[in-house]
Structure formats: C-alpha cells, structure tokens
Scaffold this motif. Structure first.
Motif, PDB file in Angstrom:
ATOM      1  N   LEU A   5       0.753  -0.915   0.345  1.00 30.84           N
ATOM      2  CA  LEU A   5      -0.055   0.148   0.297  1.00 30.84           C
ATOM      3  C   LEU A   5       1.035   1.157   0.097  1.00 30.84           C
ATOM      4  CD1 LEU A   5      -2.567  -1.362   2.701  1.00 30.84           C
ATOM      5  CD2 LEU A   5      -2.720  -0.682   0.304  1.00 30.84           C
ATOM      6  N   TYR A   6       2.160   0.999   0.213  1.00 30.53           N
ATOM      7  CA  TYR A   6       3.100   2.355   0.175  1.00 30.53           C
ATOM      8  C   TYR A   6       3.660   2.797  -1.355  1.00 30.53           C
ATOM      9  CZ  TYR A   6       2.410   1.682   5.371  1.00 30.53           C
ATOM     10  OH  TYR A   6       2.414   1.252   6.371  1.00 30.53           O
ATOM     11  N   ASN A   7       3.104   2.131  -2.049  1.00 32.07           N
ATOM     12  CA  ASN A   7       4.155   2.193  -3.504  1.00 32.07           C
ATOM     13  C   ASN A   7       3.679   3.683  -4.133  1.00 32.07           C
ATOM     14  OD1 ASN A   7       4.859   0.501  -3.328  1.00 32.07           O
ATOM     15  ND2 ASN A   7       3.203  -1.744  -4.265  1.00 32.07           N
ATOM     16  N   SER A   8       2.496   4.587  -4.121  1.00 31.56           N
ATOM     17  CA  SER A   8       2.881   5.824  -4.640  1.00 31.56           C
ATOM     18  C   SER A   8       2.936   6.736  -3.672  1.00 31.56           C
ATOM     19  CB  SER A   8       1.816   5.562  -5.018  1.00 31.56           C
ATOM     20  OG  SER A   8       0.378   5.988  -4.229  1.00 31.56           O
ATOM     21  N   GLN A   9       2.763   7.762  -5.152  1.00 31.29           N
ATOM     22  CA  GLN A   9       2.934   9.764  -3.961  1.00 31.29           C
ATOM     23  C   GLN A   9       1.793   9.168  -3.100  1.00 31.29           C
ATOM     24  OE1 GLN A   9       5.816  10.897  -4.693  1.00 31.29           O
ATOM     25  NE2 GLN A   9       5.588  12.846  -3.880  1.00 31.29           N
ATOM     26  N   GLN A  10       0.730   8.883  -3.236  1.00 31.21           N
ATOM     27  CA  GLN A  10      -0.355   9.106  -2.332  1.00 31.21           C
ATOM     28  C   GLN A  10      -0.662   8.309  -1.026  1.00 31.21           C
ATOM     29  OE1 GLN A  10      -3.006  11.418  -2.999  1.00 31.21           O
ATOM     30  NE2 GLN A  10      -3.932  10.478  -0.972  1.00 31.21           N
ATOM     31  N   ASP A  11       0.186   6.894  -1.513  1.00 27.52           N
ATOM     32  CA  ASP A  11       0.609   5.939  -0.368  1.00 27.52           C
ATOM     33  C   ASP A  11       1.696   6.807   0.761  1.00 27.52           C
ATOM     34  OD1 ASP A  11      -1.826   4.873  -0.654  1.00 27.52           O
ATOM     35  OD2 ASP A  11      -0.419   3.453  -2.323  1.00 27.52           O
ATOM     36  N   GLU A  12       2.556   7.220   0.028  1.00 28.19           N
ATOM     37  CA  GLU A  12       3.705   7.955   1.096  1.00 28.19           C
ATOM     38  C   GLU A  12       2.462   8.956   1.934  1.00 28.19           C
ATOM     39  OE1 GLU A  12       6.832   8.625  -1.005  1.00 28.19           O
ATOM     40  OE2 GLU A  12       8.069   7.166  -0.598  1.00 28.19           O
ATOM     41  N   LYS A  13       1.876   9.555   1.654  1.00 24.86           N
ATOM     42  CA  LYS A  13       1.558  10.502   2.041  1.00 24.86           C
ATOM     43  C   LYS A  13       0.183   9.888   3.587  1.00 24.86           C
ATOM     44  CE  LYS A  13       0.759  14.436  -1.116  1.00 24.86           C
ATOM     45  NZ  LYS A  13      -0.032  14.416  -2.373  1.00 24.86           N
ATOM     46  N   LEU A  15       1.118   7.361   4.616  1.00 26.95           N
ATOM     47  CA  LEU A  15       2.347   6.553   5.691  1.00 26.95           C
ATOM     48  C   LEU A  15       3.239   7.324   6.352  1.00 26.95           C
ATOM     49  CD1 LEU A  15       4.355   4.353   5.836  1.00 26.95           C
ATOM     50  CD2 LEU A  15       6.253   5.126   4.219  1.00 26.95           C
ATOM     51  N   TRP A  16       3.025   8.371   5.689  1.00 32.35           N
ATOM     52  CA  TRP A  16       3.929  10.237   6.545  1.00 32.35           C
ATOM     53  C   TRP A  16       2.620  10.111   7.400  1.00 32.35           C
ATOM     54  CZ3 TRP A  16       8.410  12.022   6.590  1.00 32.35           C
ATOM     55  CH2 TRP A  16       8.288  13.479   7.154  1.00 32.35           C
ATOM     56  N   LEU A  17       1.497  11.142   7.402  1.00 32.95           N
ATOM     57  CA  LEU A  17       0.357  11.023   8.650  1.00 32.95           C
ATOM     58  C   LEU A  17       0.213   9.839   9.649  1.00 32.95           C
ATOM     59  CD1 LEU A  17      -2.568  11.641   6.350  1.00 32.95           C
ATOM     60  CD2 LEU A  17      -1.209  13.695   7.564  1.00 32.95           C
ATOM     61  N   ASP A  25       4.743   1.397  12.665  1.00 31.90           N
ATOM     62  CA  ASP A  25       5.301   0.076  11.499  1.00 31.90           C
ATOM     63  C   ASP A  25       5.405   1.169  10.635  1.00 31.90           C
ATOM     64  OD1 ASP A  25       3.713  -2.467  12.523  1.00 31.90           O
ATOM     65  OD2 ASP A  25       2.716  -2.417  12.781  1.00 31.90           O
ATOM     66  N   ALA A  26       4.791   2.348  10.282  1.00 32.94           N
ATOM     67  CA  ALA A  26       4.534   3.231   9.393  1.00 32.94           C
ATOM     68  C   ALA A  26       6.334   3.610   9.280  1.00 32.94           C
ATOM     69  CB  ALA A  26       3.669   4.283   9.766  1.00 32.94           C
ATOM     70  N   PHE A  27       6.829   4.462  11.126  1.00 36.46           N
ATOM     71  CA  PHE A  27       8.093   5.038  10.919  1.00 36.46           C
ATOM     72  C   PHE A  27       8.713   3.908  10.261  1.00 36.46           C
ATOM     73  CE2 PHE A  27      12.359   4.628  13.780  1.00 36.46           C
ATOM     74  CZ  PHE A  27      12.580   5.788  13.188  1.00 36.46           C
ATOM     75  N   GLY A  28       8.610   2.195  10.744  1.00 30.96           N
ATOM     76  CA  GLY A  28       9.469   1.147  10.416  1.00 30.96           C
ATOM     77  C   GLY A  28       9.136   1.094   8.847  1.00 30.96           C
ATOM     78  N   GLU A  29       8.558   1.494   8.502  1.00 30.29           N
ATOM     79  CA  GLU A  29       8.815   1.042   6.940  1.00 30.29           C
ATOM     80  C   GLU A  29       9.172   2.508   6.416  1.00 30.29           C
ATOM     81  OE1 GLU A  29       7.842   0.023   2.820  1.00 30.29           O
ATOM     82  OE2 GLU A  29       7.441  -0.719   4.257  1.00 30.29           O
ATOM     83  N   ILE A  30       9.364   3.856   7.092  1.00 28.21           N
ATOM     84  CA  ILE A  30      10.076   4.651   6.089  1.00 28.21           C
ATOM     85  C   ILE A  30      11.816   4.703   5.838  1.00 28.21           C
ATOM     86  CG2 ILE A  30      10.576   7.408   6.537  1.00 28.21           C
ATOM     87  CD1 ILE A  30       7.563   7.424   7.425  1.00 28.21           C
ATOM     88  N   TYR A  31      11.894   4.223   7.403  1.00 30.85           N
ATOM     89  CA  TYR A  31      13.818   3.912   8.253  1.00 30.85           C
ATOM     90  C   TYR A  31      14.085   2.763   6.972  1.00 30.85           C
ATOM     91  CZ  TYR A  31      17.481   2.255  10.749  1.00 30.85           C
ATOM     92  OH  TYR A  31      18.502   2.265  11.464  1.00 30.85           O
ATOM     93  N   ALA A  71       5.459  18.679   8.980  1.00 33.39           N
ATOM     94  CA  ALA A  71       4.562  19.260   8.070  1.00 33.39           C
ATOM     95  C   ALA A  71       4.381  17.779   7.340  1.00 33.39           C
ATOM     96  CB  ALA A  71       5.060  20.333   7.419  1.00 33.39           C
ATOM     97  N   MET A  72       3.565  18.016   6.370  1.00 34.47           N
ATOM     98  CA  MET A  72       3.119  17.261   5.291  1.00 34.47           C
ATOM     99  C   MET A  72       4.335  17.653   4.369  1.00 34.47           C
ATOM    100  SD  MET A  72       2.324  14.699   3.566  1.00 34.47           S
ATOM    101  CE  MET A  72       0.593  14.372   4.842  1.00 34.47           C
ATOM    102  N   PRO A  73       5.444  16.347   3.962  1.00 39.40           N
ATOM    103  CA  PRO A  73       6.366  16.858   2.661  1.00 39.40           C
ATOM    104  C   PRO A  73       6.106  16.715   0.776  1.00 39.40           C
ATOM    105  CG  PRO A  73       6.924  14.782   3.482  1.00 39.40           C
ATOM    106  CD  PRO A  73       5.559  15.553   4.457  1.00 39.40           C
TER     107      PRO A  73
END
Length: 198
Positions: A5-13, A15-17, A25-31, A71-73
């Motif tokens: 679910l983290y593949n697109s730009q939208q999903d990165e948003k 993930l960030w939220l 889990d979101a933090f672990g995925e970003i790391y 802030a949301m990048p």
C-alpha cells in the motif's frame, strides 16, 4: 498496513500521516525504505561510515520523536535527503571534519563512482571505457559530482536538486548537470578513437 500500500506518492502521504500519529509500523517502513538511500548519499561526503550511521540513527530517532510537529512534505525522498544532508554537515562540523568556512552549500569531498543504474553508462561500453569514465568523473568539481549523483543515480528533478544543494535558483542545478555532462563528453572525446580499436 501492507507494504504494497506504500507504493504510490499518495500512499507515501498516508505513510507520513501515520508516522505523525505515532504508528511504529509506518516509521519502520520509512526507515527500511530510506535508510539505505540516505546512507549511500551521505557516505559520499565522508569516509567515516560510523559517523554516518550514528548520524542517521540520530536523524531517524529525532524524526519519530518530533513527529507531531512535522509538516506534510511535497516529496518524502527529497525532504529526507535535504534534512539528512543538513544534519550530516552539522555532525561533520562538530567532529572537526568539516573544513573551516564550509557551509551547507558546499562539501569537503563528494565521492562519485559508476553505478549500474547510471544512465552515463551504456551497455555497449567496454570495461576500458567504464574505467576511463570513472577516471573522468574524478575530474569534475565536488558540486558537479553531487548534482550528477542526485540527477542520474537518485532520479531527482532539478527543482529537488536545487533544494537539496541549497541553490538559489533551479537553473543553477541544470547548469551544474549540463556542464558536467559537457565536460565528460569533452574529456572522453580524445579517447573515443582509441576505445573503438580495443
């Protein structure tokens, strides 16, 4: 949440939220996704791998601790590259590994090596041509090397490069890349005939 679910730009948003909400889990995925990228980039500024690892551990720890104020990048990749670059320069300054008078807009070293992903290398190039190109890459300025790396190795836009390298205008990023490519072509030209016969 599945990593698929983290593949697109939208999903990165999303993930960030989720990171901002304290989702580990979101933090672990970003790391997991960005630590290797940031390490590859930062290690080009210094040979001290331990310093870079320590800096990035600190960087990601702070990212999680300060998540509520983030802030949301527009683009997570370029945001993290900008932030890690700044932190690295502070680390280098504190460890006296950054020469006096050097600021975030410059680097003491920038090691640029050939990569299979780089569009500067074509499959038909011989091993000798690749060796020659590697030698020529070392003749570029530090800023040219960094711009080439960000453009061709990390596929960033000129706008993102200008932001990361603290350039006043986007056109300066374009100029750095164009001049580097022109210089490589000029440097390689005298050797083209020699390469054709080997």
């Amino acid at each position: 949440m599945s990593t698929s679910l983290y593949n697109s730009q939208q999903d990165e948003k999303i993930l960030w939220l989720r990171l901002c909400d304290g989702d580990r889990d979101a933090f672990g995925e970003i790391y997991r996704r960005y630590f290797p990228l940031l390490f590859r980039y930062c290690i080009r500024f210094t040979t001290d791998r331990s310093l870079v690892k320590d800096m990035l551990q600190d960087f990601f720890s702070q990212l999680f601790l300060q998540r509520t104020g983030l802030a949301m990048p527009v683009n997570m990749k370029s945001y993290l590259l900008v932030s890690a670059r700044r932190k690295l320069f502070r680390y280098l300054a504190q460890s006296a590994k950054l020469p006096a008078g050097l600021d975030e807009g410059a680097a003491a070293i920038f090691d640029l090596e050939l990569s299979p992903e780089s569009i500067l290398i074509h499959r038909q190039h011989t091993e000798q041509a690749n060796r020659l190109l590697q030698q020529k890459l070392h003749t570029l300025t530090l800023r040219q090397k960094e711009a080439i790396y960000l453009r061709f190795y990390e596929n960033l836009t000129y706008e993102e490069i200008a932001e990361i390298m603290v350039l006043k205008e986007v056109k300066y990023a374009r100029t750095l890349v164009y001049r580097a490519i022109a210089e490589l072509k000029t440097l390689l030209a005298p050797n083209e005939s020699a390469l054709m016969f080997h």
